[in-house]
Design a protein around this motif. Sequence first.
Motif, PDB file in Angstrom:
ATOM      1  N   GLY A 127       1.189   4.327  -3.125  1.00  0.00           N
ATOM      2  CA  GLY A 127       0.905   5.745  -2.873  1.00  0.00           C
ATOM      3  C   GLY A 127       1.790   6.683  -3.675  1.00  0.00           C
ATOM      4  O   GLY A 127       1.690   7.900  -3.517  1.00  0.00           O
ATOM      5  N   PRO A 138      -5.002   6.766  -2.593  1.00  0.00           N
ATOM      6  CA  PRO A 138      -5.437   5.383  -2.763  1.00  0.00           C
ATOM      7  C   PRO A 138      -6.747   5.325  -3.550  1.00  0.00           C
ATOM      8  O   PRO A 138      -7.634   6.147  -3.337  1.00  0.00           O
ATOM      9  CB  PRO A 138      -5.647   4.871  -1.331  1.00  0.00           C
ATOM     10  CG  PRO A 138      -5.020   5.873  -0.442  1.00  0.00           C
ATOM     11  CD  PRO A 138      -4.855   7.151  -1.198  1.00  0.00           C
ATOM     12  N   GLU A 163       0.841  -1.214   0.000  1.00  0.00           N
ATOM     13  CA  GLU A 163       0.000   0.000   0.000  1.00  0.00           C
ATOM     14  C   GLU A 163       0.870   1.255   0.000  1.00  0.00           C
ATOM     15  O   GLU A 163       0.541   2.247  -0.643  1.00  0.00           O
ATOM     16  CB  GLU A 163      -0.922   0.006   1.227  1.00  0.00           C
ATOM     17  CG  GLU A 163      -2.103  -0.926   1.046  1.00  0.00           C
ATOM     18  CD  GLU A 163      -2.868  -1.159   2.343  1.00  0.00           C
ATOM     19  OE1 GLU A 163      -3.561  -2.177   2.406  1.00  0.00           O
ATOM     20  OE2 GLU A 163      -2.756  -0.347   3.288  1.00  0.00           O
TER      21      GLU A 163
END
Length: 301
Positions: A218, A257, A214
């Motif tokens: 970004g 996101p 994650e």
Amino acid sequence: MEVTFQQVVRQYGKTEALSGLTLNLDGDKIIGILGRNGAGKSTALQIAAGHLKPSGGKVSIFGENPFNSLFASANTLLVHEGMSFPPALRLNAILGEMERAYPSFDKKLARSLLEHFGIPDNAFHIQLSKGMKNTFNMVAGIAARTPLTMFDEPLNGMDAGVRSDLLQVLLKDYIARPRMILLSGHQLEGMEDLFEEVVILHQGRLLHHGNADEFKEGFARISGPASEVRRAASKVQVLELHETLPGMAEAIIMVQPGTTLFMNEGSGLKSTSVSLGDAYVAMTRKKGGIDRVYADATDSR
Ligand SMILES: Nc1ncnc2c1ncn2[C@@H]1O[C@H](COP(=O)(O)OP(=O)(O)OP(=O)(O)O)[C@@H](O)[C@H]1O
């Protein structure tokens, strides 16, 4: 397995290596500990291993203060370049001592790995080259199988073949016997794919802690004609923008996101992913970067 730092401060004279670090790690995972030179990574790892006492705040490993704790020292191991072993002991005897110190140490695995890497187990640690020393240390760290194993810049000086073999064996052994593994380093090639989580330290504090994939998602790198890169960059948060060839530029930008980058067809812009190393460096870079320093230093001449 739980490692917690609460407002941890560590001073070396007037230098504050940790300035109120708060961090909670838990579960059997491979976690990357990243940060620029002097960010406080080694200090944090030495505190977690019980080698250093914090100047303030609270640290706990398995619910215990690791400093001077026999329980913590049997269950944690910090592998680093400065590891020293009794000079009179040959490698085989060092492995024997480790077997006595760590209940889960696998001497057979350690000896097989040393043989694979061509390190004679009748050598003295001091006789090994830098890369061989670090290989021995990492082999010992893998074979120790301590519930918390920490590697501080473990791959320094190793050739590419040894690096990739060691990372492969670390992953295999971790899958077979899950534990918490903290890995710090600057040369992340090969290593970053192993990270499930990343911790980014900056100036003695926590800058980011979260899932590694994650975190990487970004960021994006956009490149192409400079005017187009600037136009696209004006709509998003830009961490870094510089000219590559005359008239061409590239930028590292933050991506929210779940959003997709919208780029005009025919603009010549290209979007690619950003490596973990480039992402944290961009995030912690001083404004203007080295281009500004060079321009300022040479402008007045
Ligand atoms: N033994 C020491 N004596 C004095 N200052 C120290 C000592 N060890 C570390 N420091 C200082 O503490 C700060 C943090 O150092 P630390 O080694 O923890 O950072 P690091 O993130 O591991 O850096 P690097 O990536 O360069 O290894 C730095 O400013 C460093 O100069």
